[in-house]
Design an enzyme around this catalytic site. Structure first.
Site, PDB file in Angstrom:
ATOM      1  N   CYS A   1       6.588 -69.834 -26.484  1.00 17.91           N
ATOM      2  CA  CYS A   1       5.589 -68.956 -25.869  1.00 17.91           C
ATOM      3  C   CYS A   1       4.299 -69.710 -25.531  1.00 17.91           C
ATOM      4  CB  CYS A   1       5.371 -67.734 -26.741  1.00 17.91           C
ATOM      5  SG  CYS A   1       4.663 -66.368 -25.796  1.00 17.91           S
TER       6      CYS A   1
ATOM      7  N   HIS B   1      10.139 -65.876 -28.990  1.00 21.54           N
ATOM      8  CA  HIS B   1       9.768 -66.346 -30.337  1.00 21.54           C
ATOM      9  C   HIS B   1      10.952 -66.285 -31.303  1.00 21.54           C
ATOM     10  CE1 HIS B   1       5.321 -66.103 -29.782  1.00 21.54           C
ATOM     11  NE2 HIS B   1       5.621 -65.132 -28.943  1.00 21.54           N
TER      12      HIS B   1
ATOM     13  N   GLU C   1      11.263 -67.807 -33.902  1.00 20.04           N
ATOM     14  CA  GLU C   1      10.732 -67.934 -35.271  1.00 20.04           C
ATOM     15  C   GLU C   1      10.461 -66.574 -35.909  1.00 20.04           C
ATOM     16  OE1 GLU C   1       9.149 -68.601 -32.471  1.00 20.04           O
ATOM     17  OE2 GLU C   1       7.017 -68.059 -32.579  1.00 20.04           O
TER      18      GLU C   1
HETATM   19  N1  GLN Z   1      -0.151 -65.108 -23.585  1.00 16.46           N
HETATM   20  C1  GLN Z   1      -0.344 -66.086 -24.618  1.00 16.46           C
HETATM   21  C2  GLN Z   1      -1.028 -67.337 -24.084  1.00 16.46           C
HETATM   22  O1  GLN Z   1      -1.392 -67.440 -22.959  1.00 16.46           O
HETATM   23  C3  GLN Z   1       0.971 -66.496 -25.271  1.00 16.46           C
HETATM   24  C4  GLN Z   1       1.472 -65.372 -26.121  1.00 16.46           C
HETATM   25  C5  GLN Z   1       2.321 -65.787 -27.279  1.00 16.46           C
HETATM   26  O2  GLN Z   1       2.395 -66.951 -27.679  1.00 16.46           O
HETATM   27  N2  GLN Z   1       2.931 -64.782 -27.866  1.00 16.46           N
HETATM   28  O3  GLN Z   1      -1.201 -68.264 -24.820  1.00 16.46           O
END
Ligand code: GLN
Length: 198
Positions: free
Chosen positions: A78, A172, A174
């Site tokens: 992410c 994610h 994790e």
């Molecule tokens: N939108 C977040 C960002 O720009 C990422 C979100 C996440 O890691 N759950 O970092």
């Protein structure tokens, strides 16, 4: 194999648990000496601009960039995917990444209405079993370079990609207790990459 989880912000502990479940030595890293001592790196989910800014505060931005560019195996989930991207679309003004993966990533791409959602998706690791993917204000990949392979997509938007030494997912793993993606990183990305440089 010693895997460092970048511990500036985000879900560091969850990645460490998943990595330990895969049988590797996993440690939080935020200092120069800690980063120098690891074989592979994980960049957690969290907030990509905060992680990038904190890496400058801790004086490790350049070191992280260099280690990733020189082929240290790396996995980003992410925010971690955003931080590995060569190009960030809808970035905050001045937002930096570490680079290392030839992809263009759109931040918060799934939009406000589907801020967070879960989906069972196919993951191209040779297993027929679907994988539970948790998306939280997730990015998607809009462009991949020649060396980048797409491992999973949602509505034809890539959400898991890899190169020879880097893996990134919009979701994610994790958070689900399913260690398949971490195992894939260790066995199919990190181990082969590290054996090559031996
Ligand atoms: N939108 C977040 C960002 O720009 C990422 C979100 C996440 O890691 N759950 O970092």
């Amino acid at each position: 194999m010693k895997v460092g989880v970048l511990a500036l912000q985000g879900d560091v502990r969850e990645h460490i648990s998943s990595l330990i479940a895969c049988g590797v030595d996993a440690v939080p890293v935020r200092r120069e000496s800690e980063i120098q001592s690891i074989d592979a790196l994980v960049i957690p989910g969290g907030e990509s601009t905060t992680i990038a800014q904190l890496s400058e505060v801790f004086g490790i931005y350049d070191l992280l960039r260099e280690r990733i560019a020189s082929g240290t195996p790396v996995y980003g989930s992410c925010a971690g995917m955003i931080l590995l991207a060569a190009e960030i679309l809808d970035a905050k003004v001045g937002q930096k990444s570490f680079g290392g993966l030839d992809i263009s990533v759109r931040r918060n791409a799934f939009g406000r209405q589907v801020d967070s959602f879960e989906s069972d998706i196919e993951f191209a690791d040779g297993s027929q079993e679907l994988i539970r993917a948790v998306f939280i204000r997730a990015p998607w990949v809009e462009k991949v370079g020649n060396e980048v392979q797409v491992l999973a997509s949602i509505n034809s938007h890539p959400v898991a990609v890899r190169s020879h030494t880097a893996l990134a997912t919009s979701f994610h793993p994790e958070l689900t207790g399913d260690h398949r993606i971490h195992r894939y990183f260790i066995e199919h990305v990190a181990r082969p990459a590290l054996e090559k440089v031996k």
